[in-house]
Design an enzyme around this catalytic site. Structure first.
Site, short mmCIF file in Angstrom:
data_model
loop_
_atom_site.label_atom_id
_atom_site.label_comp_id
_atom_site.label_asym_id
_atom_site.label_seq_id
_atom_site.Cartn_x
_atom_site.Cartn_y
_atom_site.Cartn_z
N CYS A 135 7.55 -36.23 49.86
CA CYS A 135 8.75 -36.35 50.72
C CYS A 135 8.95 -35.09 51.54
O CYS A 135 9.39 -34.06 51.02
CB CYS A 135 9.98 -36.63 49.85
SG CYS A 135 11.51 -36.78 50.81
N CYS A 138 12.66 -34.01 51.90
CA CYS A 138 13.17 -33.36 50.69
C CYS A 138 12.63 -31.94 50.55
O CYS A 138 13.38 -31.00 50.28
CB CYS A 138 12.76 -34.15 49.44
SG CYS A 138 13.07 -35.93 49.57
N ASP A 139 11.32 -31.79 50.67
CA ASP A 139 10.67 -30.57 50.22
C ASP A 139 10.08 -29.70 51.33
O ASP A 139 9.66 -28.58 51.07
CB ASP A 139 9.54 -30.92 49.23
CG ASP A 139 10.08 -31.65 48.00
OD1 ASP A 139 11.21 -31.31 47.58
OD2 ASP A 139 9.40 -32.54 47.48
#
Lengths: 315, 315
Positions: A135, A138-139
């Protein structure tokens, strides 16, 4: 007969449970065979759920208070595996469980998520959440100003590579073919982005690392040679399994309308094509796959379910 | 030229700021003339934002950590009043401010909310947030098992009365006429709900209370008499002003497609009818008017804006 059955105990299901019970539905069960919390509990760090901060807050840390909060108003959690949701002729639903037992429900909110496919190289599982991610939203930020590798050649891989290219100093896009399966305009954008290097006809063999996490990825090239790319982050986008199994009927059809990718088609209020059935979180079309979005889905689906149950009870 | 201009500093705008900047957009400004936080900061208690709990958590308490978290990644907050957003022929946007100055932006995320209309009776402002509410989903549960009054006769008033009737022991539905402006099926449900008492041809005069909050409402009836109804909660649903002023153009038209209620028409990803323009939170169609939903809107709009800015920069 349950007022509402919630299938899945991630952020969407938990929030749906909070809102249905707080909104007055009397008999609501969340079916989740494991611990509630969802896929985010596998993440080592999350910093984009608004209102919750903390040093190195993990996905597990974030989700710890949810079950108690969401069950304060009467939501029950049943640790059963749901195998199928079907619909009776009168419009009520049947929840089939793996032990052979069933429940009936007036409304159903499904939020069973999706599971990113693993590429299968050595070290992928070992370093998942410690340098291997699925992701970018997200990251990606955790690799700001650093180099990362992206694995894949489809739409998602290319879009995520473009996303990462704005945060990271360089993106190595590793693809086992020399052509991409994506929109021509997206391919063009990838090719004209200065800090994306295409590593084509390349097959990832192993992610290497140390106690701190990933340090690089070794790929096999078509000519038989190997190349080691030193990066602290490897993003794998080779596809996604939508967890839609509970919607598959005995004849193999789906309970409600789905798109070609197996995602549930919903409107802006999470209504599916079947009255009383709602889909939320990562399993629905156009899902941003973020905790806050899944939770928002759960809230709106719950408000819809409350109104629907009230409506049918006056018939 | 800003990569993204965010208009409004509520949960939607703040989350949009977090996601755009964390996703790599370099120059993002949130225009909010007051303190960030939004309408929820007027609420005395909130218990349905998943993941954040606490004894008597107020809306202000909930929102306190948001600005710092959302500005960590470079979001700037400008305390200006935006009067209008217009669009240049090349597709970029102009942000017009009350001091006469302007900014240009590649993309715009609007989240200016909506403002419930006040009925104008005595004590309404004094007891707002202490017994007078404009949101059943938010505050209904605080009157579980108690009697409440609902003021209004339109769709929203009737739907909210039905919602409250499942939580509260009794709902007095106070309406100044003897007919309702709502769908026949909704009117029928209200009339057949045992614990809803219709108080028709009745005009609210005054909410009375003590140091703890509301204790009752006094209404004037058509025959000239008055009636005092003893309730700890009064819900006012007489309409909603959508804060869409910034979208009104010099010729009086709207910048993008709106519905008849003045809400911005968006798709499931918060795209409006104008490329690069997104609408979020309470001002959009079908808004559940919950903090978690508005925040979810902000996240998805931000991801769309990031992709859009990347796309146009490759043209």
């Amino acid at each position: 007969m349950l007022d509402c059955a919630i299938i899945g105990g991630g952020p969407a299901g938990l929030t749906a449970g909070l809102y249905t019970t707080r909104g007055g539905l009397g008999d609501v069960v969340m079916f989740e065979k494991g611990m509630p919390g969802g896929q985010i509990t596998m993440s080592s760090e999350i910093e984009n759920y608004p209102g919750v901060t903390g040093h190195n807050l993990s996905g597990m840390d974030l989700m710890i208070p949810w079950p108690e909060q969401c069950q304060r108003f009467g939501l029950k959690h049943e640790m059963s595996e749901v195998t199928r949701v079907s619909r009776n002729e009168d419009g009520t639903f049947v929840i089939h469980k793996s032990d052979g037992s069933t429940n009936t429900a007036k409304s159903v909110i499904v939020g069973t998520g999706s599971t990113p496919k693993r590429a299968g190289f050595i070290g992928e599982d070992k370093y998942f959440g410690r340098g291997v991610s699925t992701c970018a939203t997200c990251d990606g930020f955790f690799y700001k100003g650093k180099e990362v590798a992206v694995i894949g050649g489809g739409d998602t891989a290319l879009e995520e590579a473009l996303y990462l290219a704005k945060i990271c100093s360089k993106v190595y896009l590793i693809h086992r073919r020399d052509t991409f399966r994506s929109a021509p305009s997206t391919i063009e954008r990838v090719k004209t982005t200065a800090n994306i290097e295409l590593v084509l006809n390349a097959s990832p063999q192993e992610v290497v690392g140390d106690a701190m996490g990933v340090t690089g990825i070794r790929v096999a090239l078509k000519d038989g040679s190997t190349r080691q790319i030193d990066v602290p982050g490897v993003f794998v986008f080779i596809g996604n399994n939508v967890n839609n199994q509970v919607l598959i009927q005995e004849d193999g059809s789906f309970l409600c309308d789905m798109n070609a990718a197996g995602e549930v088609i919903v409107d802006i209020s999470m209504k599916t094509s079947v009255a009383g059935l709602y889909a939320t979180g990562d399993m629905r079309i156009a899902a941003p796959k973020q905790v806050v979005s899944a939770a928002g889905d759960g809230a709106v689906a719950a408000l819809q379910a409350i109104a629907y149950v009230d409506e049918i009870s006056h018939h």
